[in-house]
Enzyme design. Structure first.
Site, PDB file in Angstrom:
ATOM      1  N   THR A 144     -52.222 -22.914  24.297  1.00 56.91           N
ATOM      2  CA  THR A 144     -51.856 -22.325  22.498  1.00 56.91           C
ATOM      3  C   THR A 144     -52.377 -20.891  22.839  1.00 56.91           C
ATOM      4  O   THR A 144     -53.542 -20.541  23.717  1.00 56.91           O
ATOM      5  CB  THR A 144     -53.028 -23.239  21.901  1.00 56.91           C
ATOM      6  N   SER A 179     -61.840 -24.902  17.925  1.00 59.79           N
ATOM      7  CA  SER A 179     -61.494 -25.897  17.343  1.00 59.79           C
ATOM      8  C   SER A 179     -61.969 -27.064  18.754  1.00 59.79           C
ATOM      9  O   SER A 179     -61.354 -26.468  20.234  1.00 59.79           O
ATOM     10  CB  SER A 179     -60.632 -26.755  16.362  1.00 59.79           C
ATOM     11  N   TYR A 181     -59.747 -29.025  19.363  1.00 61.98           N
ATOM     12  CA  TYR A 181     -58.522 -28.915  20.223  1.00 61.98           C
ATOM     13  C   TYR A 181     -58.304 -28.220  20.400  1.00 61.98           C
ATOM     14  O   TYR A 181     -57.577 -28.281  21.843  1.00 61.98           O
ATOM     15  CB  TYR A 181     -57.465 -29.518  18.784  1.00 61.98           C
ATOM     16  N   HIS A 182     -58.169 -27.083  20.348  1.00 62.56           N
ATOM     17  CA  HIS A 182     -58.333 -25.998  21.366  1.00 62.56           C
ATOM     18  C   HIS A 182     -59.670 -25.416  22.373  1.00 62.56           C
ATOM     19  O   HIS A 182     -58.099 -25.238  23.090  1.00 62.56           O
ATOM     20  CB  HIS A 182     -58.073 -24.351  20.803  1.00 62.56           C
ATOM     21  N   LYS A 185     -57.359 -27.460  25.427  1.00 62.94           N
ATOM     22  CA  LYS A 185     -55.909 -26.777  26.368  1.00 62.94           C
ATOM     23  C   LYS A 185     -57.208 -25.692  27.241  1.00 62.94           C
ATOM     24  O   LYS A 185     -56.523 -25.619  28.383  1.00 62.94           O
ATOM     25  CB  LYS A 185     -55.910 -25.695  24.537  1.00 62.94           C
TER      26      LYS A 185
HETATM   27  P1  NAD Z   1     -46.247 -33.239  17.739  1.00 58.13           P
HETATM   28  O1  NAD Z   1     -47.353 -33.979  17.257  1.00 58.13           O
HETATM   29  O2  NAD Z   1     -45.463 -33.089  16.982  1.00 58.13           O
HETATM   30  O3  NAD Z   1     -45.533 -33.580  19.119  1.00 58.13           O
HETATM   31  C1  NAD Z   1     -46.294 -33.518  20.156  1.00 58.13           C
HETATM   32  C2  NAD Z   1     -45.750 -34.918  20.789  1.00 58.13           C
HETATM   33  O4  NAD Z   1     -46.463 -35.984  21.841  1.00 58.13           O
HETATM   34  C3  NAD Z   1     -45.771 -36.397  19.367  1.00 58.13           C
HETATM   35  O5  NAD Z   1     -44.519 -36.859  19.371  1.00 58.13           O
HETATM   36  C4  NAD Z   1     -46.466 -36.894  20.289  1.00 58.13           C
HETATM   37  O6  NAD Z   1     -46.247 -38.385  19.723  1.00 58.13           O
HETATM   38  C5  NAD Z   1     -46.341 -37.016  21.588  1.00 58.13           C
HETATM   39  N1  NAD Z   1     -47.878 -37.544  21.755  1.00 58.13           N
HETATM   40  C6  NAD Z   1     -49.185 -37.481  22.054  1.00 58.13           C
HETATM   41  N2  NAD Z   1     -49.909 -38.062  22.450  1.00 58.13           N
HETATM   42  C7  NAD Z   1     -48.732 -38.136  23.986  1.00 58.13           C
HETATM   43  C8  NAD Z   1     -49.470 -39.791  24.552  1.00 58.13           C
HETATM   44  N3  NAD Z   1     -50.639 -39.944  25.285  1.00 58.13           N
HETATM   45  N4  NAD Z   1     -48.643 -39.783  25.307  1.00 58.13           N
HETATM   46  C9  NAD Z   1     -47.432 -40.519  25.206  1.00 58.13           C
HETATM   47  N5  NAD Z   1     -47.037 -39.296  24.090  1.00 58.13           N
HETATM   48  C10 NAD Z   1     -48.040 -38.556  23.238  1.00 58.13           C
HETATM   49  O7  NAD Z   1     -46.735 -31.250  17.805  1.00 58.13           O
HETATM   50  P2  NAD Z   1     -45.657 -30.243  18.378  1.00 58.13           P
HETATM   51  O8  NAD Z   1     -45.960 -29.028  17.124  1.00 58.13           O
HETATM   52  O9  NAD Z   1     -44.323 -30.561  18.794  1.00 58.13           O
HETATM   53  O10 NAD Z   1     -46.628 -29.135  20.155  1.00 58.13           O
HETATM   54  C11 NAD Z   1     -46.242 -29.412  20.880  1.00 58.13           C
HETATM   55  C12 NAD Z   1     -47.498 -28.582  21.834  1.00 58.13           C
HETATM   56  O11 NAD Z   1     -47.479 -27.791  21.811  1.00 58.13           O
HETATM   57  C13 NAD Z   1     -48.148 -29.565  21.765  1.00 58.13           C
HETATM   58  O12 NAD Z   1     -48.966 -29.445  22.987  1.00 58.13           O
HETATM   59  C14 NAD Z   1     -49.360 -28.530  21.296  1.00 58.13           C
HETATM   60  O13 NAD Z   1     -50.316 -28.084  21.357  1.00 58.13           O
HETATM   61  C15 NAD Z   1     -48.019 -27.372  21.185  1.00 58.13           C
HETATM   62  N6  NAD Z   1     -48.043 -26.031  20.480  1.00 58.13           N
HETATM   63  C16 NAD Z   1     -47.850 -26.553  19.128  1.00 58.13           C
HETATM   64  C17 NAD Z   1     -47.691 -25.587  18.359  1.00 58.13           C
HETATM   65  C18 NAD Z   1     -47.130 -25.474  16.601  1.00 58.13           C
HETATM   66  O14 NAD Z   1     -47.345 -24.950  15.676  1.00 58.13           O
HETATM   67  N7  NAD Z   1     -46.679 -26.201  16.528  1.00 58.13           N
HETATM   68  C19 NAD Z   1     -48.273 -23.891  18.802  1.00 58.13           C
HETATM   69  C20 NAD Z   1     -48.570 -24.007  19.570  1.00 58.13           C
HETATM   70  C21 NAD Z   1     -48.817 -24.723  20.623  1.00 58.13           C
HETATM   71  N1  USQ Z   2     -54.919 -20.603   7.063  1.00 55.10           N
HETATM   72  C1  USQ Z   2     -54.134 -20.480   5.973  1.00 55.10           C
HETATM   73  N2  USQ Z   2     -54.375 -21.281   4.994  1.00 55.10           N
HETATM   74  C2  USQ Z   2     -53.474 -22.531   5.307  1.00 55.10           C
HETATM   75  C3  USQ Z   2     -53.206 -23.067   6.654  1.00 55.10           C
HETATM   76  C4  USQ Z   2     -54.018 -22.241   7.914  1.00 55.10           C
HETATM   77  O1  USQ Z   2     -55.026 -19.935   5.413  1.00 55.10           O
HETATM   78  O2  USQ Z   2     -53.084 -23.215   3.962  1.00 55.10           O
HETATM   79  C5  USQ Z   2     -55.152 -19.853   8.112  1.00 55.10           C
HETATM   80  C6  USQ Z   2     -55.946 -20.738   9.097  1.00 55.10           C
HETATM   81  O3  USQ Z   2     -57.324 -20.413   8.496  1.00 55.10           O
HETATM   82  C7  USQ Z   2     -55.944 -19.995  10.629  1.00 55.10           C
HETATM   83  C8  USQ Z   2     -54.835 -19.840  10.592  1.00 55.10           C
HETATM   84  O4  USQ Z   2     -53.864 -19.775   8.948  1.00 55.10           O
HETATM   85  O5  USQ Z   2     -56.921 -18.916  10.825  1.00 55.10           O
HETATM   86  C9  USQ Z   2     -53.671 -21.206  11.699  1.00 55.10           C
HETATM   87  O6  USQ Z   2     -53.641 -22.146  10.865  1.00 55.10           O
HETATM   88  P1  USQ Z   2     -52.805 -22.783  11.673  1.00 55.10           P
HETATM   89  O7  USQ Z   2     -52.978 -23.883  10.704  1.00 55.10           O
HETATM   90  O8  USQ Z   2     -51.404 -22.329  10.952  1.00 55.10           O
HETATM   91  O9  USQ Z   2     -52.801 -23.050  12.918  1.00 55.10           O
HETATM   92  P2  USQ Z   2     -54.049 -23.684  14.061  1.00 55.10           P
HETATM   93  O10 USQ Z   2     -54.979 -24.653  13.710  1.00 55.10           O
HETATM   94  O11 USQ Z   2     -54.193 -22.651  14.853  1.00 55.10           O
HETATM   95  O12 USQ Z   2     -52.954 -24.472  15.213  1.00 55.10           O
HETATM   96  C10 USQ Z   2     -51.725 -24.484  14.923  1.00 55.10           C
HETATM   97  C11 USQ Z   2     -51.141 -26.173  15.706  1.00 55.10           C
HETATM   98  C12 USQ Z   2     -51.721 -26.011  16.788  1.00 55.10           C
HETATM   99  C13 USQ Z   2     -51.264 -24.049  17.708  1.00 55.10           C
HETATM  100  C14 USQ Z   2     -51.945 -23.198  17.403  1.00 55.10           C
HETATM  101  C15 USQ Z   2     -51.486 -22.067  17.992  1.00 55.10           C
HETATM  102  O13 USQ Z   2     -51.490 -27.146  15.300  1.00 55.10           O
HETATM  103  O14 USQ Z   2     -51.017 -26.633  17.989  1.00 55.10           O
HETATM  104  O15 USQ Z   2     -52.144 -24.833  19.047  1.00 55.10           O
HETATM  105  O16 USQ Z   2     -51.146 -22.845  15.846  1.00 55.10           O
HETATM  106  S1  USQ Z   2     -52.674 -20.499  18.019  1.00 55.10           S
HETATM  107  O17 USQ Z   2     -53.185 -20.694  16.238  1.00 55.10           O
HETATM  108  O18 USQ Z   2     -52.158 -19.624  18.388  1.00 55.10           O
HETATM  109  O19 USQ Z   2     -53.794 -21.541  18.459  1.00 55.10           O
END
Ligand code: NAD
Ligand code: USQ
Length: 395
Positions: A144, A179, A181-182, A185
């Site tokens: 991420t 966070s 979470y971050h 990663k």
């Molecule tokens: P998502 O939660 O919709 O999908 C993740 C899937 O992984 C889910 O279906 C969940 O059931 C499965 N999973 C989680 N833990 C598991 C485990 N231990 N074993 C088997 N399956 C498991 O998330 P997404 O939005 O599709 O994101 C996918 C990936 O991309 C994540 O790694 C996330 O960090 C990354 N990512 C997402 C975004 C975004 O904006 N959605 C942005 C940047 C990075």
């Molecule tokens: N934000 C707002 N208003 C909202 C929601 C979010 O101002 O209603 C702001 C947050 O404060 C933050 C930004 O928007 O500054 C992004 O928040 P987000 O919830 O859209 O994204 P984030 O928490 O960073 O996480 C999401 C995905 C995660 C992925 C990440 C990419 O859930 O899986 O890793 O985006 S990144 O942000 O580049 O790390």
């Protein structure tokens, strides 16, 4: 190519599996359905209704004639991962399967522990399975952009040349995640880079920005192929949330000053980036990092773009920021590697936003307004240990 998509039931994993299958790859998906469980825990649902994994796979077979194999199980179980890799014999593993919401990881100590354990253990199990079975398997891991934070220098693609006290080196780019979470990663990235050095694994770490969008050409073919679309304060991401808020007549929730800048990417580009990375694998022993975003915008600009595009009245509201974040920061990200491989970015446009408004209109009755406002504050710490006055009181 045989490609195993881990997290193949999720927002991005499912459309990725379809995209790879549509261009002729042999695809299997693996998932433990944990994401559907978080919905139950949070009491919310995807805006767009989603079919079960079995129904999705059957619908794809009907629409395309292609088969997607499935493995339902937990990647934290080493035996499950080893057996699956031995059985399917992938050439590429795309690893999406993690707990991916920053707010979810900040709910309580238990949620932070779950997120880091789930994400780090699953990734280690995948690395061990590759190392034991076939070190030629290319691991494509979703990282991420939030791993880097917002440094006051340009963000390079994973590595940086540093000169320090007259000596030079090429080092992993410094990380400053926002966070637990971050942070998970960042830990994954370090583990994978180490695996590349000691076991000569081949890996691509895709540091992706915030994804927006509701569908891809394949998910639109049939309602049963739809992917999830989240809007709640825990799993909803900023642009998707604001599109829904506009349609519902809810003020767009800008957290704090809104001058924080983030990288964005459309879901259609996400799935294409995976194809491009899979078809041009990293070399043996190479830890390759691509920054997977197509544009950067401040939260204020995202809100203003959506408000301008919405045909009706649309209010923007600055709400108290539940997170601890930097405002007014420098943000210049290098993201040329995927474009060099052939990515043609689909930038945010009025047409793309109009399409999202249409999707939301179709399902607006499903929105639970109570789930919109953020509830998880970074400053709170809910420990999993009982807090007793006697434990805290001075003796
Ligand atoms: P998502 O939660 O919709 O999908 C993740 C899937 O992984 C889910 O279906 C969940 O059931 C499965 N999973 C989680 N833990 C598991 C485990 N231990 N074993 C088997 N399956 C498991 O998330 P997404 O939005 O599709 O994101 C996918 C990936 O991309 C994540 O790694 C996330 O960090 C990354 N990512 C997402 C975004 C975004 O904006 N959605 C942005 C940047 C990075
Ligand atoms: N934000 C707002 N208003 C909202 C929601 C979010 O101002 O209603 C702001 C947050 O404060 C933050 C930004 O928007 O500054 C992004 O928040 P987000 O919830 O859209 O994204 P984030 O928490 O960073 O996480 C999401 C995905 C995660 C992925 C990440 C990419 O859930 O899986 O890793 O985006 S990144 O942000 O580049 O790390």
């Amino acid at each position: 190519m045989r490609i195993l998509v881990l997290g193949g039931d999720g927002y991005l994993g499912w459309p990725t599996a379809l995209h790879l299958s549509a261009v002729g790859h042999e695809v299997a998906v693996a998932d433990n359905l944990a994401r559907r469980g978080y919905d139950e825990e949070m009491g919310v649902e995807s805006l767009v209704p989603i079919s079960s994994l079995e129904q999705r796979i059957a619908a794809w077979q009907e629409c395309s004639g292609e088969t997607i194999e499935s493995y339902v199980g937990d990647l934290c179980e080493a035996t499950f991962v080893h057996q699956m890799v031995r059985e399917f014999q992938p050439q590429t593993i795309v690893h999406y399967a993690e707990q991916r919401a920053a707010p979810y990881s900040m709910i309580s100590q238990a949620h932070a522990l779950y997120t880091q354990t789930n994400n780090i253990v699953s990734t280690l199990n995948v690395m061990y399975a590759i190392a034991d079975f076939d070190r030629d398997i290319h691991l494509i891991k979703l990282g991420t952009m939030g791993e880097y934070g917002q440094p006051n220098i340009d963000i390079e693609e994973g590595w940086i040349e540093i000169e320090h006290k007259g000596r030079r080196d090429r080092l992993i780019y410094p990380k400053s995640p926002g966070s637990f979470y971050h942070c998970s990663k960042v830990h994954d990235s370090h583990n994978i880079e180490f695996g590349c050095r000691v076991w000569q694994l081949r890996a691509t770490d895709l540091n992706q920005g915030v994804v927006y969008g509701a569908d891809t050409p394949q998910t639109k073919l049939d309602e049963r192929l739809a992917t999830r679309f989240d809007y709640d304060g825990v799993f909803g991401t900023v642009l998707n949330r604001m599109v829904i808020q506009a349609v519902l007549g809810h003020p767009l929730t800008v957290y704090g000053r809104g001058t924080q800048t983030r990288g964005l990417i459309n879901i259609v580009d996400t799935v294409e980036c995976i194809r491009l990375a899979a078809e041009a694998p990293a070399g043996r022993g190479e830890f390759r990092v691509f920054n997977q975003l197509t544009e950067t915008m401040s939260i204020n600009d995202i809100a203003a773009t959506i408000a301008d595009a919405y045909p009706g009245a649309c209010k923007i509201e600055h709400v108290e920021n539940p997170r601890v974040e930097a405002y007014d920061h420098y943000y210049n990200v290098v993201h040329t590697a995927l474009e060099d491989l052939g990515l043609k970015p689909s930038l945010l446009s009025a047409t793309l936003i109009d399409h999202l408004f249409d999707v939301v209109e179709r399902y607006r009755e499903r929105v639970d307004q109570a789930a919109i406002l953020p509830t998880v504050r970074w400053s709170d710490t809910e420990s999993s240990l009982p807090r007793t006055d006697s434990a805290l009181a001075p003796t």
